[in-house]
Design a protein around this motif. Structure first.
Motif, PDB file in Angstrom:
ATOM      1  N   GLU A 224       0.813  -1.224   0.000  1.00  0.00           N
ATOM      2  CA  GLU A 224       0.000   0.000   0.000  1.00  0.00           C
ATOM      3  C   GLU A 224       0.845   1.272   0.000  1.00  0.00           C
ATOM      4  N   ALA A 225       1.902   1.310   0.795  1.00  0.00           N
ATOM      5  CA  ALA A 225       2.716   2.532   0.847  1.00  0.00           C
ATOM      6  C   ALA A 225       3.418   2.766  -0.495  1.00  0.00           C
ATOM      7  N   ILE A 226       3.943   1.700  -1.075  1.00  0.00           N
ATOM      8  CA  ILE A 226       4.605   1.833  -2.377  1.00  0.00           C
ATOM      9  C   ILE A 226       3.597   2.241  -3.438  1.00  0.00           C
ATOM     10  N   HIS A 227       2.438   1.624  -3.405  1.00  0.00           N
ATOM     11  CA  HIS A 227       1.398   1.928  -4.389  1.00  0.00           C
ATOM     12  C   HIS A 227       0.965   3.393  -4.298  1.00  0.00           C
ATOM     13  N   ALA A 228       0.772   3.871  -3.079  1.00  0.00           N
ATOM     14  CA  ALA A 228       0.365   5.267  -2.891  1.00  0.00           C
ATOM     15  C   ALA A 228       1.443   6.216  -3.404  1.00  0.00           C
ATOM     16  N   TYR A 229       2.708   5.860  -3.174  1.00  0.00           N
ATOM     17  CA  TYR A 229       3.821   6.690  -3.644  1.00  0.00           C
ATOM     18  C   TYR A 229       3.816   6.774  -5.161  1.00  0.00           C
ATOM     19  N   ILE A 230       3.622   5.642  -5.829  1.00  0.00           N
ATOM     20  CA  ILE A 230       3.592   5.625  -7.291  1.00  0.00           C
ATOM     21  C   ILE A 230       2.440   6.465  -7.816  1.00  0.00           C
ATOM     22  N   ASP A 231       1.257   6.290  -7.226  1.00  0.00           N
ATOM     23  CA  ASP A 231       0.079   7.057  -7.654  1.00  0.00           C
ATOM     24  C   ASP A 231       0.300   8.562  -7.529  1.00  0.00           C
ATOM     25  N   GLU A 232       1.018   8.962  -6.497  1.00  0.00           N
ATOM     26  CA  GLU A 232       1.276  10.380  -6.270  1.00  0.00           C
ATOM     27  C   GLU A 232       2.367  10.902  -7.205  1.00  0.00           C
ATOM     28  N   GLN A 233       3.417  10.106  -7.409  1.00  0.00           N
ATOM     29  CA  GLN A 233       4.582  10.571  -8.155  1.00  0.00           C
ATOM     30  C   GLN A 233       4.354  10.679  -9.660  1.00  0.00           C
ATOM     31  N   LEU A 234       3.642   9.746 -10.249  1.00  0.00           N
ATOM     32  CA  LEU A 234       3.527   9.738 -11.706  1.00  0.00           C
ATOM     33  C   LEU A 234       2.959  11.044 -12.275  1.00  0.00           C
ATOM     34  N   PRO A 235       1.817  11.532 -11.797  1.00  0.00           N
ATOM     35  CA  PRO A 235       1.328  12.809 -12.353  1.00  0.00           C
ATOM     36  C   PRO A 235       2.203  13.999 -11.995  1.00  0.00           C
ATOM     37  N   SER A 236       2.772  13.980 -10.804  1.00  0.00           N
ATOM     38  CA  SER A 236       3.640  15.080 -10.390  1.00  0.00           C
ATOM     39  C   SER A 236       4.885  15.157 -11.266  1.00  0.00           C
ATOM     40  N   LEU A 237       5.510  14.016 -11.529  1.00  0.00           N
ATOM     41  CA  LEU A 237       6.718  13.996 -12.345  1.00  0.00           C
ATOM     42  C   LEU A 237       6.432  14.369 -13.791  1.00  0.00           C
ATOM     43  N   GLU A 238       5.281  13.948 -14.292  1.00  0.00           N
ATOM     44  CA  GLU A 238       4.944  14.309 -15.670  1.00  0.00           C
ATOM     45  C   GLU A 238       4.783  15.822 -15.810  1.00  0.00           C
ATOM     46  N   GLU A 239       4.156  16.425 -14.819  1.00  0.00           N
ATOM     47  CA  GLU A 239       4.007  17.887 -14.841  1.00  0.00           C
ATOM     48  C   GLU A 239       5.374  18.567 -14.815  1.00  0.00           C
ATOM     49  N   ARG A 240       6.270  18.048 -13.969  1.00  0.00           N
ATOM     50  CA  ARG A 240       7.602  18.636 -13.897  1.00  0.00           C
ATOM     51  C   ARG A 240       8.390  18.414 -15.189  1.00  0.00           C
ATOM     52  N   ALA A 241       8.210  17.260 -15.810  1.00  0.00           N
ATOM     53  CA  ALA A 241       8.916  16.975 -17.062  1.00  0.00           C
ATOM     54  C   ALA A 241       8.490  17.941 -18.158  1.00  0.00           C
ATOM     55  N   HIS A 242       7.205  18.226 -18.242  1.00  0.00           N
ATOM     56  CA  HIS A 242       6.715  19.157 -19.258  1.00  0.00           C
ATOM     57  C   HIS A 242       7.276  20.562 -19.054  1.00  0.00           C
ATOM     58  N   SER A 243       7.601  20.903 -17.822  1.00  0.00           N
ATOM     59  CA  SER A 243       8.088  22.256 -17.543  1.00  0.00           C
ATOM     60  C   SER A 243       9.566  22.432 -17.893  1.00  0.00           C
ATOM     61  N   LEU A 244      10.267  21.335 -18.143  1.00  0.00           N
ATOM     62  CA  LEU A 244      11.697  21.422 -18.453  1.00  0.00           C
ATOM     63  C   LEU A 244      11.907  21.883 -19.894  1.00  0.00           C
ATOM     64  N   LYS A 245      13.014  22.545 -20.116  1.00  0.00           N
ATOM     65  CA  LYS A 245      13.372  22.940 -21.472  1.00  0.00           C
ATOM     66  C   LYS A 245      14.164  21.821 -22.135  1.00  0.00           C
ATOM     67  N   ALA A 246      13.962  21.697 -23.438  1.00  0.00           N
ATOM     68  CA  ALA A 246      14.733  20.705 -24.185  1.00  0.00           C
ATOM     69  C   ALA A 246      16.198  21.126 -24.222  1.00  0.00           C
ATOM     70  N   ALA A 247      17.076  20.139 -24.219  1.00  0.00           N
ATOM     71  CA  ALA A 247      18.512  20.427 -24.263  1.00  0.00           C
ATOM     72  C   ALA A 247      18.880  21.058 -25.603  1.00  0.00           C
ATOM     73  N   ASP A 248      19.786  21.998 -25.564  1.00  0.00           N
ATOM     74  CA  ASP A 248      20.207  22.682 -26.795  1.00  0.00           C
ATOM     75  C   ASP A 248      21.717  22.875 -26.764  1.00  0.00           C
ATOM     76  N   THR A 249      22.419  21.750 -26.661  1.00  0.00           N
ATOM     77  CA  THR A 249      23.878  21.797 -26.658  1.00  0.00           C
ATOM     78  C   THR A 249      24.385  20.862 -27.751  1.00  0.00           C
ATOM     79  N   PRO A 250      24.473  21.329 -28.988  1.00  0.00           N
ATOM     80  CA  PRO A 250      24.908  20.439 -30.070  1.00  0.00           C
ATOM     81  C   PRO A 250      26.326  19.946 -29.856  1.00  0.00           C
ATOM     82  N   ILE A 251      26.487  18.635 -29.984  1.00  0.00           N
ATOM     83  CA  ILE A 251      27.819  18.054 -29.794  1.00  0.00           C
ATOM     84  C   ILE A 251      28.193  17.199 -31.005  1.00  0.00           C
TER      85      ILE A 251
END
Length: 266
Positions: A218-245
């Motif tokens: 239950e504790a692990i399950h609750a953590y996953i349920d909470e983290q997935l939408p939160s992390l997706e929101e944070r991922a969308h807020s990141l800028k794409a990398a722009d360092t050509p190598i």
């Protein structure tokens, strides 16, 4: 089969691949649960490698196969990418490749190519692309294996690790460490039920206990349920990398051909 015997078998199979395919293996390592730090006693060996062909192979107008796969046995799986394919994925911040380069279990590294790539890793790493990669992995495993009251309990590791990798990226803006234990120790508070559930599950898996269908944690399950939408929101807020190598990677490619085959450019 003992660990030493397995390692000898891996070395022999890599040597055979070089002979049969007429390639040189630049780097070979363990990936998967053994490298992540949560193997069970019967875990497979997942060997991954980067190889280079002779210079003339890259000059043909025909596109050759750029992957070598050798399913040796139920316990041993070996596959690798051609260097040019690997470099193309590296420039896109491919997380599996970046993980290979930091694997704690290395079977071969006779040339300098892997070190050259490690030196460029901070420039190649894209937090946004990597977070979405790990999120896709976590969501897929969660949806497939962890629904309902009875779940395939060992699959928690294959959801938790990518979630913790995302959390690491979100907090530190860098490629996460490969070891599951380091992620747990740095990111989960030790005074909660979640930490104890994860540690207990990890000890059970390492001890060789069969982890099949059980009541969900239950504790692990609750953590996953909470983290997935939160992390997706944070991922969308990141800028794409722009360092050509690209120029640096071209140089890595040329230097590998020079080092391995003695290529001389006009």
């Amino acid at each position: 089969m003992t660990a030493e015997a397995i390692r000898n078998e891996i070395t022999e199979q890599l040597r055979r691949i070089e002979q049969e395919e007429q390639v040189r293996i630049l780097y070979a390592c363990e990936s998967g649960s053994r490298a992540w730090g949560f193997p069970s006693q019967d875990s497979d060996y997942d060997v991954r490698f980067i190889y280079v062909r002779r210079p003339e192979w890259y000059l043909s107008i025909r596109e050759g196969r750029d992957v070598i796969e050798r399913p040796i046995s139920d316990q041993l799986d070996i596959s690798g990418w051609d260097l040019r394919k690997a470099l193309g994925l590296y420039r896109k911040s491919n997380p599996p490749l970046l993980e290979w380069l930091q694997s704690p279990i290395r079977y071969a590294e006779p040339y300098r190519t892997a070190d050259r790539l490690r030196a460029l890793s901070a420039q190649a790493f894209s937090p946004k692309a990597s977070m979405f990669h790990y999120l896709h992995m976590a969501r897929g495993n969660f949806r497939t294996y962890l629904q309902g009251e009875q779940v395939k309990i060992k699959k928690y590791f294959y959801v938790l690790r990518p979630i913790l990798a995302c959390e690491w990226i979100s907090q530190f803006g860098e490629m996460p460490p490969m070891g599951f234990n380091e992620l747990v120790e740095r990111l989960l508070p030790r005074d909660g039920e979640l930490w104890h559930e994860v540690r207990q599950l990890l000890e059970r898996k390492k001890s060789g206990e069969e982890l099949d269908y059980e009541l969900r944690q239950e504790a692990i399950h609750a953590y996953i349920d909470e983290q997935l939408p939160s992390l997706e929101e944070r991922a969308h807020s990141l800028k794409a990398a722009d360092t050509p190598i690209d120029e640096q990677l071209d140089r890595v490619f040329i230097e590998a051909l020079q080092e391995v085959w003695g290529l001389v450019l006009p």
